[in-house]
Enzyme design. Structure first.
Site, PDB file in Angstrom:
ATOM      1  N   CYS A 326      -1.923   2.222  -3.982  1.00 25.57           N
ATOM      2  CA  CYS A 326      -2.975   2.688  -3.243  1.00 25.57           C
ATOM      3  C   CYS A 326      -3.214   1.731  -1.904  1.00 25.57           C
ATOM      4  O   CYS A 326      -2.434   2.093  -0.983  1.00 25.57           O
ATOM      5  CB  CYS A 326      -4.395   2.655  -4.009  1.00 25.57           C
ATOM      6  SG  CYS A 326      -5.567   3.835  -3.408  1.00 25.57           S
ATOM      7  N   HIS A 432      -2.910   5.131  -9.459  1.00 24.85           N
ATOM      8  CA  HIS A 432      -3.231   4.002 -10.217  1.00 24.85           C
ATOM      9  C   HIS A 432      -3.021   4.201 -11.860  1.00 24.85           C
ATOM     10  O   HIS A 432      -2.884   5.403 -12.241  1.00 24.85           O
ATOM     11  CB  HIS A 432      -5.124   3.767 -10.200  1.00 24.85           C
ATOM     12  CG  HIS A 432      -5.161   3.583  -9.056  1.00 24.85           C
ATOM     13  ND1 HIS A 432      -5.383   1.959  -8.528  1.00 24.85           N
ATOM     14  CD2 HIS A 432      -5.943   4.226  -7.659  1.00 24.85           C
ATOM     15  CE1 HIS A 432      -5.700   1.999  -7.308  1.00 24.85           C
ATOM     16  NE2 HIS A 432      -6.114   3.438  -6.866  1.00 24.85           N
TER      17      HIS A 432
END
Length: 489
Positions: A326, A432
């Protein structure tokens, strides 16, 4: 409602355990946290985001996470400002003073979600935030007694005896509450007790005589309890000393987010996971993982100021591997542009340049559960690995550039995600949960240099086992029949 004398007193764990107790009794039960301030979040079934602890509590209830379980989420971007998320979606960025004025609006969102849950469940187990005795935060409170008073909810106060001063914490907290707030306190729970319970009994007797409130239970210190943390980073590990070990280094940014990505590595017996804080020298490692961040440009500067740029260059020169997740993925590109001031002052910050991408931060946050197949080649002791990965996306940035032609993940919805450098040493992804599945975790660790396959580790099964372990302890140490006298429909 479970409130605590301090942050990290045990509220989240107690709520999760009580939810599992009720679920095992056949009750329809849901968790609820009116207001949460945390950088660990989860994507919900209705396409929003809530605190990670409430997602765990939902699992304890046998439910999919829903935005009504945490209607107000604050994600700090600095010491004085935070992104305001209402019913799962970002609505504003406010400083602390402006948010104080906004609480009246936020309370309506809280009550709206609470009413919906009340219509569907036999029990709602509510988690407070911080301490109810913060005098400066009492006005317009929506997180603790302000909510409990509004909906007429009984309250348990939990304190952590491992910190010391447990009786002062409990008596002091109760004394700072108003008369009506004190009246709704049903009793106390003492958390993390070690030793002979008989030696604590005189203190409990004094506490009950002093306050007129019962000690509902004393919970033992549960060694090795592996459950998702709300915000604090858990560094406990169990390493195998009879097998090859891969060293993984993770910088702890000032605004690190979703560090639960590393729980599976922390539990892996062949992974020595090192969280490295500010001022600490980056250690030698086989794999460096740059985690998510709620303020990517600020944490990119943090990375530079703490010596990581030189360390990553040296690490790659000597054959190491790097993963960015991310915000960490965005840092690995050529630069990050924030023209609208999404995470701080508008501007551009030069990236590390290891991936041929650039990122622009935008107002519209990407929120979705996602999965697919890793686009890497790695041999493991198990042979050919079908490296399926399941996870979720939470990001404001949109990345572009030639590097995306070598994606890290082929998503099942037809999209590609992330990038891999031309030399195959640097990998970045928005996904994630990268290490949660056995196949993808084995493939990534093999790619990073682990030559011996690790033990089978099912993270979801670990959570289930630990939730049941926690519920067993609560059933033994708390009179749950007295606490939940109402039968379930």
């Amino acid at each position: 409602m479970v409130q605590g004398t301090t942050s990290d007193a045990g509220k989240s764990i107690l709520v999760a355990g009580l939810c599992r107790v009720l679920a095992r009794r056949g009750c329809r039960v849901a968790p609820f946290k009116p207001q949460n301030m945390a950088l660990n979040s989860a994507v919900t079934v209705d396409g929003g985001e809530i605190g990670r602890a409430q997602a765990l509590q939902a699992q304890a209830c046998g439910l999919k996470p829903h935005t009504d379980m945490n209607p107000v989420l604050l994600k700090p971007t600095s010491d004085t400002g935070a992104q305001i998320i209402i019913h799962g979606h970002a609505v504003s960025h406010l400083d602390a003073r402006a948010y104080h004025d906004y609480k009246t609006i936020a309370m309506e969102a809280v009550l709206e979600s609470y009413r919906r849950l009340m219509q569907r469940y036999d029990y709602i187990v509510v988690e407070g935030a911080g301490s109810p005795a913060e005098i400066n935060l009492r006005e317009r409170d929506i997180a603790n007694m302000g909510f409990a008073e509004r909906v007429d909810c009984p309250v348990i106060i939990v304190a952590d005896i491992d910190r010391g001063g447990v009786f002062a914490h409990l008596v002091g907290t109760l004394a700072l509450l108003s008369d009506s707030e004190q009246d709704r306190v049903s009793g106390f729970v003492i958390n993390k007790f070690r030793g002979d319970i008989g030696l604590l009994q005189p203190g409990n007797d004094w506490l009950e005589n002093k306050t007129g409130k019962p000690v509902l239970g004393v919970l033992p210190y549960l060694q090795g309890l592996h459950l998702d943390a709300e915000d604090a980073i858990d560094t406990d590990q169990v390493l195998s000393h009879n097998a090859e070990v891969l060293t993984v280094a993770v910088p702890v940014f000032s605004r690190i987010s979703n560090h639960t990505d590393f729980d599976a590595l922390r539990l892996h017996p062949q992974v020595d996971l090192k969280f490295v804080g500010p001022g600490a020298k980056p250690p030698p490692a086989d794999l460096i993982v740059l985690p998510g961040s709620k303020n990517v440009r600020m944490d990119l500067n943090w990375l530079r100021n703490n010596g990581w740029c030189e360390s990553i260059t040296r690490h790659l020169r000597y054959g190491g591997k790097v993963i960015g997740i991310c915000g960490g993925f965005q840092m690995l590109g050529h630069g990050i542009s924030d023209t609208e001031g999404i995470e701080g002052p508008p501007g551009f910050t030069q990236g590390l340049g290891w991936l041929d991408i650039e990122t622009e931060l935008r107002c519209q946050k990407q929120l979705r559960q996602a999965g697919g197949t890793l686009n890497i080649e790695a041999s493991t002791e198990r042979g050919s690995v079908d490296a399926l990965v399941e996870g979720y996306e939470i990001h404001c940035g949109i990345s572009s550039g030639a590097g995306l032609a070598r994606p890290a993940v082929r998503l099942r919805d037809g999209r590609d995600d992330g990038a891999i450098s031309a030399d195959g040493r640097v990998l970045g992804t928005y996904l994630h949960g990268l290490f949660d599945q056995t196949a993808s975790r084995d493939a990534l660790l093999a790619w990073a240099g682990l030559r011996v396959a690790g033990e089978e580790l099912d993270v979801a099964a670990v959570r289930e086992r630990e939730l049941n372990r926690l519920a067993d302890v609560l059933e033994n140490e708390i009179d749950c029949d007295a606490l939940f006298p109402r039968s379930c429909s």
